[in-house]
Scaffold this active site. Structure first.
Site, mmCIF file in Angstrom:
data_model
loop_
_atom_site.group_PDB
_atom_site.id
_atom_site.type_symbol
_atom_site.label_atom_id
_atom_site.label_comp_id
_atom_site.label_asym_id
_atom_site.label_seq_id
_atom_site.Cartn_x
_atom_site.Cartn_y
_atom_site.Cartn_z
ATOM 1 C CD GLU A 191 84.924 18.396 22.481
ATOM 2 O OE1 GLU A 191 85.219 19.461 21.873
ATOM 3 O OE2 GLU A 191 84.725 17.086 22.016
ATOM 4 C CB SER A 241 89.378 15.968 11.759
ATOM 5 O OG SER A 241 88.097 15.685 12.126
ATOM 6 C CB CYS A 296 96.071 22.019 10.101
ATOM 7 S SG CYS A 296 96.232 23.829 9.843
HETATM 8 P P1 NAD Z 1 87.772 17.501 15.410
HETATM 9 O O1 NAD Z 1 87.096 17.395 14.066
HETATM 10 O O2 NAD Z 1 87.846 16.287 16.098
HETATM 11 O O3 NAD Z 1 87.157 18.439 16.093
HETATM 12 C C1 NAD Z 1 87.014 19.859 15.702
HETATM 13 C C2 NAD Z 1 85.768 20.281 16.400
HETATM 14 O O4 NAD Z 1 84.355 19.603 15.904
HETATM 15 C C3 NAD Z 1 85.777 20.516 17.765
HETATM 16 O O5 NAD Z 1 85.239 21.857 18.211
HETATM 17 C C4 NAD Z 1 84.741 19.550 18.315
HETATM 18 O O6 NAD Z 1 84.049 19.557 19.401
HETATM 19 C C5 NAD Z 1 83.820 19.023 17.029
HETATM 20 N N1 NAD Z 1 83.138 17.796 16.757
HETATM 21 C C6 NAD Z 1 84.342 16.748 17.040
HETATM 22 N N2 NAD Z 1 83.506 15.571 16.739
HETATM 23 C C7 NAD Z 1 82.284 16.057 16.367
HETATM 24 C C8 NAD Z 1 81.260 15.424 15.519
HETATM 25 N N3 NAD Z 1 81.239 13.896 15.356
HETATM 26 N N4 NAD Z 1 80.030 16.059 15.363
HETATM 27 C C9 NAD Z 1 79.918 17.417 15.468
HETATM 28 N N5 NAD Z 1 81.296 17.987 15.947
HETATM 29 C C10 NAD Z 1 82.270 17.527 16.363
HETATM 30 O O7 NAD Z 1 89.511 18.049 15.268
HETATM 31 P P2 NAD Z 1 90.453 18.321 16.507
HETATM 32 O O8 NAD Z 1 91.024 16.775 16.785
HETATM 33 O O9 NAD Z 1 89.837 18.985 17.486
HETATM 34 O O10 NAD Z 1 91.620 19.191 15.578
HETATM 35 C C11 NAD Z 1 92.444 18.440 14.643
HETATM 36 C C12 NAD Z 1 92.144 18.440 13.270
HETATM 37 O O11 NAD Z 1 92.046 19.889 12.801
HETATM 38 C C13 NAD Z 1 93.113 18.050 12.480
HETATM 39 O O12 NAD Z 1 92.580 17.217 11.442
HETATM 40 C C14 NAD Z 1 93.779 18.940 11.648
HETATM 41 O O13 NAD Z 1 94.466 18.999 10.284
HETATM 42 C C15 NAD Z 1 92.581 20.000 11.577
HETATM 43 N N6 NAD Z 1 92.922 21.368 11.610
HETATM 44 C C16 NAD Z 1 92.867 22.002 10.330
HETATM 45 C C17 NAD Z 1 93.308 23.248 10.119
HETATM 46 C C18 NAD Z 1 93.151 24.012 8.853
HETATM 47 O O14 NAD Z 1 93.181 25.327 8.554
HETATM 48 N N7 NAD Z 1 92.831 23.491 7.797
HETATM 49 C C19 NAD Z 1 93.925 24.268 11.020
HETATM 50 C C20 NAD Z 1 93.801 23.504 12.488
HETATM 51 C C21 NAD Z 1 93.375 21.958 12.534
#
Ligand code: NAD
Length: 510
Positions: A191, A241, A296
């Site tokens: 979002e 995450s 990441c």
């Molecule tokens: P995030 O986990 O906050 O959000 C990811 C998704 O989950 C979003 O669509 C968000 O709306 C949703 N979300 C967030 N909180 C939620 C909840 N409580 N319940 C349900 N859904 C929820 O991650 P971010 O901040 O958008 O992205 C950064 C993170 O992503 C970093 O930790 C990074 O390392 C990781 N990442 C990992 C990879 C990989 O391939 N391993 C690739 C890119 C990013």
């Protein structure tokens, strides 16, 4: 050609753009009455308001996808491949438009955004090979008069939930193999930077993808939970995450879904005393600060082994003043802002805590950040970091590089293998024997030898180990075709009436 969406408020901040859902081949305004603020991080102003979906809106998207699946699953492989070639051409033509959406809402510099789109395009190109990728096996005369063959069939409606840091590429990792394999797709993008997903939807429609095969629903936990619990969703791919990845995996599997959930990272780059110091310093700066550390696969910890530490830290320090931080649309900017003000402040707190906890602050990004309201931070370097410090323990996800000094190669390897994450890792050395031993011993999913960000090419799969992946399927590449399909084995006999007889014994294969 249909009218494509303009990148939102790229130049000046401008008016606030409403960002709706995409269901059944068209934009659909949200009805929940809830929306989220989207910012232009370089200017520090709100540029958009994204509709946040209700449970009913998620249901509508899944229903639409399920209806579309009835005919999509019957489309021949030849036609699917042809369509994917058109998709590839259209995304290639519009790669700069997509990149501008990324810069406008994520903040990464335009050249980096173009790189993101290019890596995503590789996955679309991989998906063009679907007729070969989805082939089964055939055994003639497995038993006398009996043939056995395996086929792979799509799952139905599958969902993707994606992070803010690659708003175009990570969805491509998912929708391209999922749709090519015969599934319909519901995307719930971040979002924080949702507009690229709408342009993606428009391009797919323009290429000829039938309505309902690709849908976008924006939202927060309400939308995610509705997808995880919806009986019509067969599988969920998640990237984000680690705490959320764990939650997605546990909740999705509890509801009977196939789940792959890629989590966070704390990537180490080990530099051995025999390494080329200039090459290692260049790599550390690129991999530590590129995309403001919001990757990441970014290098977060530099492990300097033995007497390489002093010259390596000096070589990095010398390079830091040359990193140009600024608005991603300026052609000479090399590093843009952080995605939100809150995230920028959280990243900055690790610079504070690192020096309070005893690290040496070699460069302080709070001092070198450009003026203005943008969510900027300059590059920071912490030396003499130890494993108890917050800067070492947490995934910072910003332009802060920590140097840990290790006495031996074994100490350095131990650091990586003891770390709860296991996404990417890199080793810099001139010793092929050590490198070969390292790739054998290290507990991480993606290993670079003198390569700092070892993101696999599209025909291999992407995924980490330990707390960086929940589930056993990696993203894109061959594992994605396996993830988005299920196997069926057919044992067939065309009876010869002369030998037909009733046999109550258990089938034998000889
Ligand atoms: P995030 O986990 O906050 O959000 C990811 C998704 O989950 C979003 O669509 C968000 O709306 C949703 N979300 C967030 N909180 C939620 C909840 N409580 N319940 C349900 N859904 C929820 O991650 P971010 O901040 O958008 O992205 C950064 C993170 O992503 C970093 O930790 C990074 O390392 C990781 N990442 C990992 C990879 C990989 O391939 N391993 C690739 C890119 C990013």
């Amino acid at each position: 050609m249909t009218e494509l969406a303009e990148a939102p408020a790229v130049e000046s901040g401008g008016a606030i753009t409403r960002i709706p859902h995409w269901i059944g081949g068209k934009r659909v305004d949200g009805t929940s009455g809830r929306s989220g603020a989207v910012y232009n991080p370089a200017l520090g102003v709100q540029s958009g308001a994204v509709d946040l979906a209700s449970v009913e809106e998620i249901d509508a998207a899944v229903q639409n996808a399920a209806e579309a699946w009835e005919s999509w699953r019957t489309m021949s492989l030849a036609k699917r491949a042809e369509l994917f070639f058109r998709i590839r051409e259209l995304f290639h033509m519009h790669r700069e438009d997509l990149a501008k959406h990324l810069t406008a809402e994520h903040g990464k510099v335009l050249s980096d955004a173009m790189g993101e789109v290019a890596r995503g395009l590789e996955v679309i190109e991989f998906a063009c090979g679907i007729p070969t990728l989805i082939k089964g096996e055939f055994s003639e005369q497995a038993s006398t008069g009996i043939d056995v063959y395996s086929i792979r069939q799509p799952l139905g409606v599958v969902a993707g939930i994606t992070p803010f840091n690659f708003p175009a590429m990570v969805p491509m990792w998912m929708w391209a193999p999922a749709i090519a394999s015969g599934n319909c797709f519901v995307l719930k993008p971040s979002e924080k930077d949702p507009s690229a997903s709408l342009l993606t939807a428009e391009l797919l429609k323009e290429a000829g993808l039938p309505d309902g095969v690709f849908n976008v629903v924006h939202g927060d936990k309400v939308a995610v939970d509705a997808l995880l619990e919806h009986p019509g969703v067969a599988a969920v791919s998640f990237v984000g995450s680690t705490p959320i990845a764990r939650y997605i995996y546990e909740t999705g599997t509890k509801h009977g879904k196939r789940v792959q959930a890629l989590g966070g990272a704390k990537n180490h780059m080990i530099v051995l005393p025999d390494a080329d110091v200039d090459m290692a310093a260049d790599a550390a700066v690129s991999a530590g600060y590129g995309s403001a550390g919001e990757r990441c696969m970014a290098v977060s910890v530099l492990v300097a082994v033995g007497d390489v530490a002093d010259p390596l830290v000096a070589a990095i320090k010398e390079r830091l003043p040359k990193v140009k931080v600024g608005n991603g649309l300026e052609p000479d900017s090399e590093m843009g802002p952080l995605v939100t003000r809150e995230h920028r402040d959280k990243v900055a707190s690790y610079i504070e805590s690192g020096s309070e906890q005893g690290a040496t602050l070699v460069a302080d990004g709070r001092e070198s950040a450009p003026d203005g309201d943008g969510f900027f931070l300059g590059v920071s370097l912490l030396d003499n970091v130890t494993t108890e410090m917050d800067a070492y323990r947490d995934e910072i996800f910003g332009p802060v590089l920590s140097v840990v000094r290790a006495e031996t190669y074994d100490d350095a390897l131990g650091l990586v293998n003891d770390n709860p994450y296991g996404n990417g890792v890199a080793l810099f050395t001139r010793d092929g024997g050590v490198a070969r031993q390292f790739q054998f011993d290290v507990t991480a999913g993606m290993v670079g030898i003198n390569v700092p960000i070892p993101v696999p090419v599209a025909y291999y799969s992407f995924g980490g180990w330990k707390a960086s992946l929940f589930g056993d399927s990696h993203a894109y590449g061959p594992e994605s075709i396996h993830f988005y399909t299920r196997g069926k084995v057919v044992t067939s006999r065309w009876p010869d009436p002369a030998t037909s007889k009733v046999d109550l014994g258990f089938p034998q294969t000889r």
